[in-house]
Design a protein around this motif. Sequence first.
Motif, PDB file in Angstrom:
ATOM      1  N   SER A 238       5.639  -8.080  -0.411  1.00  0.00           N
ATOM      2  CA  SER A 238       4.402  -7.407  -0.470  1.00  0.00           C
ATOM      3  C   SER A 238       3.459  -7.764   0.482  1.00  0.00           C
ATOM      4  O   SER A 238       2.459  -7.311   0.464  1.00  0.00           O
ATOM      5  N   HIS A 239       3.847  -8.207   1.756  1.00  0.00           N
ATOM      6  CA  HIS A 239       2.816  -8.489   2.671  1.00  0.00           C
ATOM      7  C   HIS A 239       3.406  -8.152   3.983  1.00  0.00           C
ATOM      8  O   HIS A 239       3.568  -8.887   5.258  1.00  0.00           O
ATOM      9  N   GLY A 240       3.909  -7.058   4.284  1.00  0.00           N
ATOM     10  CA  GLY A 240       4.351  -6.280   5.411  1.00  0.00           C
ATOM     11  C   GLY A 240       5.538  -6.612   6.008  1.00  0.00           C
ATOM     12  O   GLY A 240       5.783  -6.948   7.177  1.00  0.00           O
ATOM     13  N   LEU A 241       6.536  -6.962   5.092  1.00  0.00           N
ATOM     14  CA  LEU A 241       8.037  -7.060   5.703  1.00  0.00           C
ATOM     15  C   LEU A 241       8.535  -6.043   6.761  1.00  0.00           C
ATOM     16  O   LEU A 241       8.379  -4.974   6.377  1.00  0.00           O
ATOM     17  N   LYS A 242       8.988  -6.571   7.928  1.00  0.00           N
ATOM     18  CA  LYS A 242       9.393  -5.611   8.975  1.00  0.00           C
ATOM     19  C   LYS A 242      11.076  -5.504   8.857  1.00  0.00           C
ATOM     20  O   LYS A 242      11.497  -4.514   9.351  1.00  0.00           O
TER      21      LYS A 242
END
Length: 425
Positions: A238-242
């Motif tokens: 939920s927080h910008g996994l790349k």
Amino acid sequence: MVKQLLFDEKCHHVSVNEADSLKTFMSILEALFCGLPEEIRLTKPFIMWFELEYIDETPDSLLMRQCHDASKAVADALINRYPNVSSISTAMLYPHEFFQKLIVELVVGYDKQLTKYVNDMPTAFPYTLTAPKLVELDLTFYCVSEYDLPTICPRSPRKIRIDLDQIPFSWDMFRVGNVSETIVFDNLVDLSITDVYEDSDAGNMTIANNLDLEFPKLERLHTNNSSLTRKVAQAMMSHGLKWLHCEGSIISASQLCKQPLGTLDTLILVWVGEVYSEEFDDFVPLTNEIFNKTSGIEFVRCEISKINISEIMDRVDWPYLTHLMLGFNIPFNVLLDMLPKVPNLVHLEIDICGCDKNVLDETTELLTNIKEHYPIPSSSKIETLCLNISHSIMRWKFCNKMSFGGVFENLKWYLPQLKTIDILE
């Protein structure tokens, strides 16, 4: 046998190999107490690395009992002698209890200054670490219970790797100083978990809890043979996994990939079919679902090995897959017929014959006369083709056909974007 005891920093290190008994090891420790100049010993940052296979002593020997009682004294002496240790790494297969206690005492003693801790041994570690400077944490525990795992503050690590070898797991091990029901990994960027089970359907290997988790800076996630609850999967994604690498169960991978994937630039899915053969019927529908929602992800790779799924390849629908590795013998005509189902594929790696001469002959015949079987070039975007041929004689024959039988030219004709063909062992 103590294989190596290493104290290291940028300009100076002390290493010892092949200490064949605990007595020898103790003499090594004693030598280390006076082995370095004080200006180095007291001012330089040090790495402490223990690698141990076994000790040639009987468990009830006097020396063992003496050293067991002395583990804290030895640790205190080392900490006093080398106050600037910032990293501890251990790799011990069958450590005596003395070494287990020694390592625990050292880690606890250096707690406030450790930046890296690597544990790879069956060690009971029922202690709490605040580790305010810890950057990298690598824990491999086996042959212990969940009650012997350390409790570690989650705030400082940037990289965490956990391999629990099917030990029951709870995120409570990161609950230090938290009065709320939320555990926040404030600085965690890279997380790798292997054999971590915390799903309520995972049987006796499970400890379920109602904790909330937050990973505000997580960019890289690697799961291997692990089962996570939907709640944890949502928190991780939920927080910008790349970067997401899922290895093992396709069902577990699907659970993660049900979350929004819009921030990813890399997705890697590895399925070892021999291990997860019961998932065979689920493989195509689940991967079709995953690879139909990966639009916009730059690198999407699927690796399949140890089971032949040639018979179901005609049902795949992977429009946004970019890299594919098939670790089984697949008829080349099945592969070519599949290409319209993977229109964005740019890299393909396959096993084409193993030790089967008939398969090799069929493959070379098809590729030599490809225009008769496929009169129109494909619209495939494949740029790199890697062919694994394990048998050396067959590999030589195929390379000969590639060079002098027109196979390379025919492949270039059918795959107009093709730039490279590699023949691998």
